[in-house]
Write an enzyme that holds these catalytic residues in place. Structure first.
Site, PDB file in Angstrom:
ATOM      1  N   LYS A   1      31.520  -3.708  27.058  1.00  0.00           N
ATOM      2  CA  LYS A   1      30.414  -4.591  27.434  1.00  0.00           C
ATOM      3  C   LYS A   1      30.588  -5.031  28.880  1.00  0.00           C
ATOM      4  O   LYS A   1      31.692  -5.010  29.429  1.00  0.00           O
ATOM      5  CB  LYS A   1      30.317  -5.798  26.509  1.00  0.00           C
ATOM      6  CG  LYS A   1      31.434  -6.818  26.653  1.00  0.00           C
ATOM      7  CD  LYS A   1      31.116  -8.041  25.804  1.00  0.00           C
ATOM      8  CE  LYS A   1      32.193  -9.121  25.945  1.00  0.00           C
ATOM      9  NZ  LYS A   1      31.832 -10.354  25.224  1.00  0.00           N
TER      10      LYS A   1
ATOM     11  N   ASP B   1      41.414 -12.758  16.692  1.00  0.00           N
ATOM     12  CA  ASP B   1      40.941 -11.406  16.404  1.00  0.00           C
ATOM     13  C   ASP B   1      41.390 -10.409  17.466  1.00  0.00           C
ATOM     14  O   ASP B   1      42.245 -10.691  18.297  1.00  0.00           O
ATOM     15  CB  ASP B   1      39.418 -11.397  16.268  1.00  0.00           C
ATOM     16  CG  ASP B   1      38.704 -11.644  17.585  1.00  0.00           C
ATOM     17  OD1 ASP B   1      39.265 -12.355  18.436  1.00  0.00           O
ATOM     18  OD2 ASP B   1      37.592 -11.120  17.774  1.00  0.00           O
TER      19      ASP B   1
ATOM     20  N   SER C   1      35.934  -6.098  19.554  1.00  0.00           N
ATOM     21  CA  SER C   1      36.185  -7.426  19.003  1.00  0.00           C
ATOM     22  C   SER C   1      37.004  -7.384  17.721  1.00  0.00           C
ATOM     23  O   SER C   1      38.148  -6.962  17.715  1.00  0.00           O
ATOM     24  CB  SER C   1      34.860  -8.161  18.787  1.00  0.00           C
ATOM     25  OG  SER C   1      35.087  -9.516  18.435  1.00  0.00           O
ATOM     26  N   HIS C   2      36.407  -7.793  16.617  1.00  0.00           N
ATOM     27  CA  HIS C   2      37.104  -7.920  15.336  1.00  0.00           C
ATOM     28  C   HIS C   2      37.064  -6.629  14.516  1.00  0.00           C
ATOM     29  O   HIS C   2      37.563  -6.606  13.395  1.00  0.00           O
ATOM     30  CB  HIS C   2      36.471  -9.044  14.531  1.00  0.00           C
ATOM     31  CG  HIS C   2      34.983  -8.874  14.355  1.00  0.00           C
ATOM     32  ND1 HIS C   2      34.112  -8.939  15.413  1.00  0.00           N
ATOM     33  CD2 HIS C   2      34.223  -8.642  13.265  1.00  0.00           C
ATOM     34  CE1 HIS C   2      32.880  -8.766  14.975  1.00  0.00           C
ATOM     35  NE2 HIS C   2      32.916  -8.566  13.676  1.00  0.00           N
TER      36      HIS C   2
ATOM     37  N   ASP D   1      40.126  -9.104  20.278  1.00  0.00           N
ATOM     38  CA  ASP D   1      40.054  -9.392  21.711  1.00  0.00           C
ATOM     39  C   ASP D   1      40.265 -10.858  22.036  1.00  0.00           C
ATOM     40  O   ASP D   1      40.094 -11.269  23.182  1.00  0.00           O
ATOM     41  CB  ASP D   1      38.726  -8.904  22.293  1.00  0.00           C
ATOM     42  CG  ASP D   1      37.526  -9.669  21.761  1.00  0.00           C
ATOM     43  OD1 ASP D   1      37.591 -10.152  20.619  1.00  0.00           O
ATOM     44  OD2 ASP D   1      36.509  -9.773  22.479  1.00  0.00           O
TER      45      ASP D   1
ATOM     46  N   THR E   1      22.061 -15.542  17.544  1.00  0.00           N
ATOM     47  CA  THR E   1      23.443 -15.082  17.514  1.00  0.00           C
ATOM     48  C   THR E   1      23.753 -14.286  18.779  1.00  0.00           C
ATOM     49  O   THR E   1      22.950 -13.485  19.236  1.00  0.00           O
ATOM     50  CB  THR E   1      23.686 -14.216  16.278  1.00  0.00           C
ATOM     51  OG1 THR E   1      23.534 -15.024  15.107  1.00  0.00           O
ATOM     52  CG2 THR E   1      25.069 -13.603  16.277  1.00  0.00           C
TER      53      THR E   1
ATOM     54  N   GLU F   1      29.802 -20.463  16.767  1.00  0.00           N
ATOM     55  CA  GLU F   1      29.101 -19.568  15.847  1.00  0.00           C
ATOM     56  C   GLU F   1      29.842 -19.518  14.522  1.00  0.00           C
ATOM     57  O   GLU F   1      31.073 -19.647  14.480  1.00  0.00           O
ATOM     58  CB  GLU F   1      29.020 -18.157  16.430  1.00  0.00           C
ATOM     59  CG  GLU F   1      28.226 -18.067  17.711  1.00  0.00           C
ATOM     60  CD  GLU F   1      28.107 -16.635  18.220  1.00  0.00           C
ATOM     61  OE1 GLU F   1      27.036 -16.289  18.723  1.00  0.00           O
ATOM     62  OE2 GLU F   1      29.084 -15.872  18.106  1.00  0.00           O
TER      63      GLU F   1
ATOM     64  N   LYS G   1      33.426 -17.206  23.856  1.00  0.00           N
ATOM     65  CA  LYS G   1      34.171 -17.919  22.832  1.00  0.00           C
ATOM     66  C   LYS G   1      35.653 -17.663  23.051  1.00  0.00           C
ATOM     67  O   LYS G   1      36.033 -16.680  23.676  1.00  0.00           O
ATOM     68  CB  LYS G   1      33.724 -17.502  21.437  1.00  0.00           C
ATOM     69  CG  LYS G   1      33.576 -16.010  21.184  1.00  0.00           C
ATOM     70  CD  LYS G   1      32.952 -15.782  19.807  1.00  0.00           C
ATOM     71  CE  LYS G   1      32.684 -14.305  19.532  1.00  0.00           C
ATOM     72  NZ  LYS G   1      31.449 -13.840  20.171  1.00  0.00           N
TER      73      LYS G   1
ATOM     74  N   THR H   1      24.471  -7.097  20.595  1.00  0.00           N
ATOM     75  CA  THR H   1      24.727  -8.477  21.005  1.00  0.00           C
ATOM     76  C   THR H   1      26.017  -8.600  21.809  1.00  0.00           C
ATOM     77  O   THR H   1      26.193  -9.548  22.561  1.00  0.00           O
ATOM     78  CB  THR H   1      24.817  -9.394  19.771  1.00  0.00           C
ATOM     79  OG1 THR H   1      25.809  -8.888  18.878  1.00  0.00           O
ATOM     80  CG2 THR H   1      23.484  -9.463  19.053  1.00  0.00           C
TER      81      THR H   1
ATOM     82  N   ASP I   1      38.699 -13.710  21.012  1.00  0.00           N
ATOM     83  CA  ASP I   1      37.626 -14.682  21.174  1.00  0.00           C
ATOM     84  C   ASP I   1      37.223 -15.375  19.868  1.00  0.00           C
ATOM     85  O   ASP I   1      36.354 -16.245  19.885  1.00  0.00           O
ATOM     86  CB  ASP I   1      36.400 -14.051  21.845  1.00  0.00           C
ATOM     87  CG  ASP I   1      35.754 -12.944  21.013  1.00  0.00           C
ATOM     88  OD1 ASP I   1      36.259 -12.621  19.931  1.00  0.00           O
ATOM     89  OD2 ASP I   1      34.730 -12.395  21.481  1.00  0.00           O
ATOM     90  N   ARG I   2      37.869 -15.039  18.766  1.00  0.00           N
ATOM     91  CA  ARG I   2      37.556 -15.682  17.490  1.00  0.00           C
ATOM     92  C   ARG I   2      38.792 -16.385  16.953  1.00  0.00           C
ATOM     93  O   ARG I   2      39.911 -16.099  17.353  1.00  0.00           O
ATOM     94  CB  ARG I   2      37.041 -14.671  16.476  1.00  0.00           C
ATOM     95  CG  ARG I   2      35.743 -14.000  16.889  1.00  0.00           C
ATOM     96  CD  ARG I   2      35.365 -12.876  15.928  1.00  0.00           C
ATOM     97  NE  ARG I   2      34.232 -12.130  16.455  1.00  0.00           N
ATOM     98  CZ  ARG I   2      33.033 -12.054  15.865  1.00  0.00           C
ATOM     99  NH1 ARG I   2      32.822 -12.666  14.728  1.00  0.00           N
ATOM    100  NH2 ARG I   2      32.056 -11.361  16.423  1.00  0.00           N
TER     101      ARG I   2
END
Length: 542
Positions: A125, A276, A112-113, A278, A343, A362, A375, A17, A280-281
């Protein structure tokens, strides 16, 4: 000089994803990164004459991987590659840069996280020209290319100095090193009332932002402390580290426990937040008040008009299917469209591009809007600050008012990590098999109302995505969702999402654990989680 390297397909290069995530040492194996990069280039019909954005979250191998990408892009005839200074770019900042510079796409290096380090995780990605993650048709082409690759092209050249701002040339390709914060900070100043937030801090409002030794540190220092006047020390763990300070850069109450302990203490600041790996959270916490990501999405949507960038209201709201229905209540009250997607942020892209949705979110701590196509953790924090400044209320007061007005959706996610992949697949297959017979059956103390496997028909392009998670509703407003995550690098992660809707006023102030106890028991009874996995409890509860 351009050279062609012979290679063969490598197993396990199917993007998930959020691109391809593996252990760092896997990415460091001969030809592994090169094969995947070449497959991206093949899937987008080459890079000749094109412009790309490249950057990452600074985790181990980030800078080395960027050098590989630059040499391969130059070999393919790319015209320009824009790189964040030091190889750093938060994911939302990269999305903004792709859009602002009208680049053809971007390669974002991040898991990411997930934890970082030579023995932890790495990822890559591809984002398309709208700044968003590659849609399924593109990732499918990338995967097909990984299965047939025979060679890749690169050049022999010295490494580019990633710390030196400005332009240099690499085999005819321009490499432009830019400050990673400047353009992003300018965009935030357009969206939010910075004067109101400055007055908030000048009045003694206190904030602690935990950057978790990750990429948002420089952004938070520049925007919160330097531009908005928050006192020095507001930003915690603000220097990016290749192993994230040996921590787990996932902004939730488990991995951001020091911040949670601070916010639940007697001398808590007014507001706490974290982001997080990168950027985005986000996690939002008030003094003694944790805000779930699902509730945060709903509050932001209900109050977004208080920020200048959203003063004209929202076109619509979109949420991932496992996210609670809290935002649905807001959309209904505002009389705007509400979308439920699979998702993965890429599913929001069409809605945002078509002007059907303005704010998306999300349950996995991601919220964002049409300002970029990712995000955006710091964006959510700034919108919260704008709302608190406009309302002159505490986080707990905002939440109490929100629940009284809209009702409450109690919500929790239980993660069973690194379980045997065959066990996880069998559990889901067995649930899938019994779905038609479930309505009317009893599961622990709850009676099943309906059950299905979620499929999504994109209202913009008509594409269909199936197998997106198993949903079971119960009488009385409860729901459970079972889904296998695509973001881990070892075994399988089973995510179980528990929800109980309460219209109020009775039950609005129950503890989440109490409100969700019957739903949790029903979920275990349906799936036999403990018996199948051997786990007495989830590894992580958020």
């Amino acid at each position: 000089m351009t050279i062609t390297i012979k290679t063969t397909p490598i197993e396990g290069q199917k993007p998930g994803t959020s691109g391809l995530r593996k252990k760092t040492r896997v990415f460091m194996q001969p030809n592994f990164l090169e094969n995947f990069v070449q497959s991206i280039f093949t899937a987008i019909d080459g890079v000749a004459g094109k412009t790309f954005v490249v950057g990452g979250d600074g985790r181990f191998f980030n800078d080395s991987a960027i050098q590989v990408i630059l040499r391969m892009a130059a070999a393919g005839g790319a015209a320009r590659v824009i790189v964040g200074q030091g190889g750093l770019l938060s994911t939302p900042a990269a999305s903004n840069l792709i859009r602002k510079r009208e680049a053809n796409g971007g390669l974002i290096l991040s898991a990411s996280h997930n934890p970082g380090g030579i023995d932890e995780d790495f990822g890559l990605k591809y984002n398309i020209s709208n700044g968003g993650p590659a849609p399924e048709d593109v990732t499918a082409r990338i995967f097909e290319a990984t299965k047939t690759i025979e060679n890749y092209a690169t050049i022999e050249a010295d490494d580019i100095a990633l710390d030196a701002l400005g332009e240099t040339e690499l085999a005819g390709m321009v490499v432009e090193i830019v400050d990673p914060v400047t353009d992003y900070a300018a965009l935030m100043a357009e969206l939010f009332d910075f004067d109101a937030i400055r007055k908030l801090f000048a009045g003694g409002f206190t904030l602690r932002f935990d950057a978790m030794h990750a990429v948002t540190g420089p952004y938070a220092h520049a925007i919160l402390e330097q531009q908005l006047g928050a006192p020095k020390g507001t930003v915690l763990n603000g220097t990016p580290s290749p192993d994230f300070g040996k921590g787990h850069p996932d902004p939730n109450p488990i991995w951001a426990k020091p911040l949670m302990d601070l916010m639940m203490g007697v001398d808590a600041p007014d507001f706490g937040a974290a982001s997080d790996g990168d950027g985005d959270r986000n996690m939002i916490v008030g003094k003694g008040c944790y805000v779930t990501p699902s509730d945060s999405l709903a509050v932001l949507a209900a109050n977004a008009h208080m920020a200048p960038g959203y003063k004209d209201g929202l076109a619509g709201i979109a949420r991932s299917m496992p996210t609670s229905g809290a935002a649905d209540r807001v959309a209904a009250a505002l009389g705007i469209e509400m979308f439920e997607t699979p998702t993965g942020w890429k599913f929001f892209g069409n809605l945002l591009d078509a002007g059907r949705a303005t704010i998306c979110g999300e349950e996995s701590a991601g919220t964002g809007s049409n300002h970029v196509r990712e995000k955006d953790g710091l964006w959510a924090v700034l919108l919260w600050l704008n709302i608190l400044a406009a309302r002159n209320e505490s986080v707990s007061d905002v939440m109490a008012d929100h629940w009284a007005r809209f009702g409450r959706n109690y919500y929790s996610r239980h993660d069973y990590e690194a379980i045997d992949s065959e066990v996880a697949a069998s559990l889901m297959d067995d649930l899938r098999t019994v779905l038609p017979a479930l309505p009317g059956e009893q599961a622990a103390a709850l009676k099943i109302k309906k059950a299905d496997e979620f499929a999504y028909d994109d209202p913009v392009d008509g594409s269909r995505s199936e197998g997106q998670g198993i949903r079971i509703w119960f009488e009385g407003g409860a729901r459970v969702v079972f889904r296998l995550s695509g973001t881990g690098t070892s075994g399988a992660t089973l995510r179980v999402y528990l929800e109980q809707a309460v219209d109020g006023p009775d039950g609005l102030t129950d503890s989440p654990a109490d409100a969700l106890l019957d739903v949790a028991n029903a979920a275990n009874a349906l799936a036999g989680i403990q018996e199948r996995t051997g786990r007495d409890a989830p590894d992580v509860i958020t």
